[in-house]
Structures are given as structure tokens and as C-alpha cells.
Write an enzyme that holds these catalytic residues in place. Structure first.
Site, mmCIF file in Angstrom:
data_model
loop_
_atom_site.group_PDB
_atom_site.id
_atom_site.type_symbol
_atom_site.label_atom_id
_atom_site.label_comp_id
_atom_site.label_asym_id
_atom_site.label_seq_id
_atom_site.Cartn_x
_atom_site.Cartn_y
_atom_site.Cartn_z
ATOM 1 N N GLU A 97 -63.681 27.552 32.570
ATOM 2 C CA GLU A 97 -64.121 27.835 30.803
ATOM 3 C C GLU A 97 -64.568 26.251 29.979
ATOM 4 O OE1 GLU A 97 -61.556 29.136 28.553
ATOM 5 O OE2 GLU A 97 -61.473 30.086 30.671
ATOM 6 N N CYS A 157 -65.280 43.554 21.141
ATOM 7 C CA CYS A 157 -65.489 42.931 19.774
ATOM 8 C C CYS A 157 -66.677 41.924 19.471
ATOM 9 C CB CYS A 157 -63.560 42.372 19.037
ATOM 10 S SG CYS A 157 -63.224 41.899 17.638
ATOM 11 N N CYS A 200 -65.777 49.554 18.412
ATOM 12 C CA CYS A 200 -64.296 49.819 17.465
ATOM 13 C C CYS A 200 -63.849 51.493 18.379
ATOM 14 C CB CYS A 200 -64.572 49.587 15.966
ATOM 15 S SG CYS A 200 -65.095 48.303 15.496
ATOM 16 N N CYS A 208 -62.608 50.680 21.260
ATOM 17 C CA CYS A 208 -61.691 49.992 21.374
ATOM 18 C C CYS A 208 -59.993 50.394 21.779
ATOM 19 C CB CYS A 208 -61.691 48.270 20.121
ATOM 20 S SG CYS A 208 -60.332 47.302 20.271
ATOM 21 N N CYS A 226 -56.093 48.291 13.972
ATOM 22 C CA CYS A 226 -57.084 46.836 13.087
ATOM 23 C C CYS A 226 -57.334 47.166 11.931
ATOM 24 C CB CYS A 226 -58.452 46.895 14.721
ATOM 25 S SG CYS A 226 -59.738 45.963 13.616
HETATM 26 S S1 SF4 Z 1 -61.115 48.324 16.693
HETATM 27 FE FE1 SF4 Z 1 -60.778 45.461 15.147
HETATM 28 S S2 SF4 Z 1 -60.547 44.431 17.213
HETATM 29 FE FE2 SF4 Z 1 -61.407 46.898 18.041
HETATM 30 S S3 SF4 Z 1 -63.416 46.002 18.085
HETATM 31 FE FE3 SF4 Z 1 -63.081 46.796 16.460
HETATM 32 S S4 SF4 Z 1 -63.056 45.248 14.998
HETATM 33 FE FE4 SF4 Z 1 -61.994 44.479 16.760
#
Ligand code: SF4
Length: 368
Positions: A49, A204, A211, A214, A220
Site C-alpha cells: 500500500e 475508471c 465505461c 464497467c 453511474c
Molecule cells: S461508468 Fe462511471 S464508474 Fe464506471 S468507468 Fe465510467 S465513470 Fe467510472
């Protein structure tokens, strides 16, 4: 502080959905083979970390492997000289992290009988460990429920929940912590924590978030409103100042160069470096006190290095030294040869400069 219960109400339900989506996604798309995920322990997670702060995974991996080989546990790290720790850190940057790791290891040895503390307050009080890092260590290594809010997680949450405002501002930060708390599940905490960190690091991302791949894209807010590039709100940064210094490269006939240990505080604290001066005149005055040194000082090509808050421009001044052992203070000075470097920690730009100095067949190449 003990592990906390999830936040109640709507935020908790939204958080629970986000957590489940991320845990499911992580099963097939997350990162499972990172070195610190093997033989997981608070010590191994802690070191990872700290190394991962401001540094990408691919850069960290070889450093982490070498560090673990030499310092497999707290006792080994606490018992090592700081020079050796800085040596293994050379090139990774942000050297305060290495000094803090070493100090913290000594603190664990002396105040916690050599055992990594399991109490949140004690972990967060270790040098270089704040709330988010302490939470990550306890969540990842011990499965305890603590929220985290590193840069990646801040970005995911700000985008997903459409959080406006400078993320460094107190009320925005408080809101993000609340959201992080609401998203952190009671079960599978380690999995969720790894998943949200992975999402921020791989999909992200700051620029061009993926996206379409995602798992949070349907819920989102940034995605729905096309504001992925506006959230989180970028911090207003003042113009970067430039700082100019001179550094003396006093070189012996065998190629060795005089290095000086830098003060603990300040940039490159505790590392070995060329002696630094505010002016060429100050370097020349220093040279007169160096046994066997012969003027003139020849200015070489600038070295430029970007720190977080400013740019450093170094003018190296080359001088030759006939005395093989002359050094103002043997405890603070050392003759360094790139072919037999010894276990000293050097800033990466200085190390590169010394390699160039050693390999340049003619001095003209160093002026370019
Ligand atoms: S959908 Fe939202 S959380 Fe997912 S990568 Fe795109 S901006 Fe990021």
C-alpha cells in the site's frame, strides 16, 4: 476504533448494490495474481500500500519483490540500516515513504513487540499511514470492515454518485467518506476493497474511462450525464514554480564522484546526492576546501526533475580531484563509482547523471 456498521437507509442500499456489482465483476475481471496477494499478511499488504501511493502497479512489482526478498518481515526491516532501505527504494520516488516505513518498522518492533498492530488507531498512527491506508491494510489482510478512500476510490465514488466540489475540500471529503462507508459491505470486505481499487486503476481511470466495460455503468451518474471528464472536479493548482540549484560533480581520476548525504528533511531526504549549492560561487568556495580539487568548474547540461509542487533545474558543475580519499566529512560523504555502487540510496536523476558521466567518452557529450 473498532469495525463499524454499514450506514442505514437509501445510501446503504445503493452502496450494497455497488459493492455486489464490484465483487461479481472482480471474480472474472479483477487482478488476482499480484505479489502482495500471495501469503497475505498485514506486513506485506502494508508495504504494498505504501509503495502503491502515487505509483503504478507495474512499476511497483519489481521493487516490491526485491524489498520482500531482503526484508521478509518487520524484524528484518527494523534491523536494517536506513541507507539500505533507501537503496532498494532508489528510483521509486517520494522517499519520505521509505523513511516512514523504516521508522514505523522500528516503532512496531519497540512498541508492539514486533507484531503488526491489529487495532485501527494503532495502525493509523504509524508513520506514513493515515485513515485510508490503515483501512486498506485491515480490510485486505484481516477482512475487517473499514472504508478506504485513496485517489482511485475517490474518483470512482465521485463519478458514480455525481459528487460535485473539490475532493480535497472538507465537506466534499466528508461526503466521499460517508459514501465509501455506505458501500463497504460487512461480508467479503477484502474482495470488495480489492475490487473498488482495481476498478479505479483499470477501468475508471483519470483519462478515458472504459465505461462500456464497467459493471457500474447503468447506475453511474457521470456516465448517464456524460460528465466522466468533469468529475471529480479537478483541484485548482497554482502555477508550478521552478527552482534552480547547482551541484558539484567532483570526480577522481578513477571515475569515482563525491556524494553527500542529504538532510533527513526536504527533497530526497536521507539520500546520497551531489553536494548542492545555491550558486556557482558557493560551489567554487566549497571546492577550495576539498583536498586535491582543481578548478575550473565546468558547467554541464542541465538536469530537470519534476516534483509534485515544483520543477527542479540542476546545473552540474564538473571538477577534477587528485586526492584519492579527500572528503570533508567521512560520515556524510562518500566516493561513489557506478561500477561498484555499494548499498547507497541515490535519487534516480542523479544516478542517471552519474551513469552518463561514467560512460561519456568525451566531455563534450556531457555539455549537450
Ligand atoms: S461508468 Fe462511471 S464508474 Fe464506471 S468507468 Fe465510467 S465513470 Fe467510472
Amino acid at each position: 476504533m473498532t469495525a463499524r456498521s454499514p450506514a442505514p437507509g437509501r445510501a446503504a442500499r445503493a452502496g450494497a448494490r455497488l459493492a455486489q456489482a464490484l465483487i461479481d465483476w472482480h471474480g472474472t475481471c479483477g487482478r488476482h495474481d499480484l505479489p502482495w496477494q500471495r501469503q497475505r499478511s498485514p506486513y506485506r499488504v502494508w508495504v504494498s500500500e505504501i509503495m502503491l501511493q502515487q505509483t503504478q502497479v507495474s512499476t511497483v512489482i519489481p521493487y516490491y519483490e526485491r524489498f520482500m526478498q531482503r526484508f521478509p518481515d518487520v524484524a528484518a526491516l527494523a534491523g536494517a540500516p536506513l541507507d539500505e532501505v533507501l537503496h532498494l527504494w532508489s528510483g521509486l520516488g517520494y522517499y519520505a515513504r521509505a523513511r516512514n516505513l523504516h521508522r514505523a518498522a522500528i516503532q512496531i518492533r519497540d512498541a508492539h513487540a514486533g507484531r503488526f498492530p491489529s487495532d485501527f488507531v494503532a495502525v493509523a498512527a504509524l508513520p506514513g499511514v493515515g485513515r485510508s491506508t490503515a483501512g486498506a491494510i485491515l480490510a485486505l489482510a484481516c477482512g475487517e470492515r473499514f472504508p478506504i478512500l485513496d485517489g482511485n476510490v475517490r474518483r470512482v465514488l465521485a463519478r458514480h454518485f455525481g459528487v460535485e466540489g473539490d475532493p480535497a475540500a472538507r465537506d466534499t471529503l466528508a461526503r466521499l467518506w460517508d459514501l465509501s462507508d455506505a458501500c463497504t459491505p460487512s461480508e467479503q470486505v477484502a474482495l470488495y476493497t480489492q475490487a473498488v481499487m482495481d476498478l479505479g486503476a483499470t477501468l475508471c481511470t483519470r483519462r478515458n474511462p472504459a465505461c462500456e466495460r464497467c459493471p457500474l455503468s447503468r447506475s453511474c451518474i457521470a456516465r448517464r450525464t456524460g460528465r466522466q471528464h468533469e468529475l471529480p472536479v479537478p483541484r485548482r493548482r497554482p502555477e508550478r514554480p521552478r527552482r534552480s540549484v547547482f551541484m558539484l560533480a567532483a570526480q577522481r581520476a578513477d571515475g569515482a564522484v563525491l556524494l553527500e548525504r542529504r538532510p533527513e528533511r526536504g527533497i530526497w531526504g536521507g539520500l546520497w546526492c551531489l553536494p548542492e549549492f545555491a550558486s556557482a560561487a558557493a560551489a567554487a568556495a566549497y571546492l577550495t576546501r576539498l583536498p586535491g580539487a582543481t578548478p575550473p568548474l565546468s558547467p554541464l547540461a542541465h538536469i530537470e526533475h519534476a516534483f509534485t509542487h515544483f520543477d527542479l533545474v540542476i546545473t552540474p558543475l564538473l571538477a577534477h580531484c587528485s586526492d584519492p580519499d579527500g572528503a570533508p566529512d567521512p560520515a556524510q560523504h562518500a566516493w561513489y563509482h557506478v561500477s561498484a555502487p555499494g548499498a547507497l540510496g541515490l535519487p534516480a536523476p542523479i544516478q542517471r547523471f552519474l551513469q552518463r558521466l561514467a560512460s561519456a567518452p568525451t566531455q563534450t557529450q556531457l555539455f549537450e
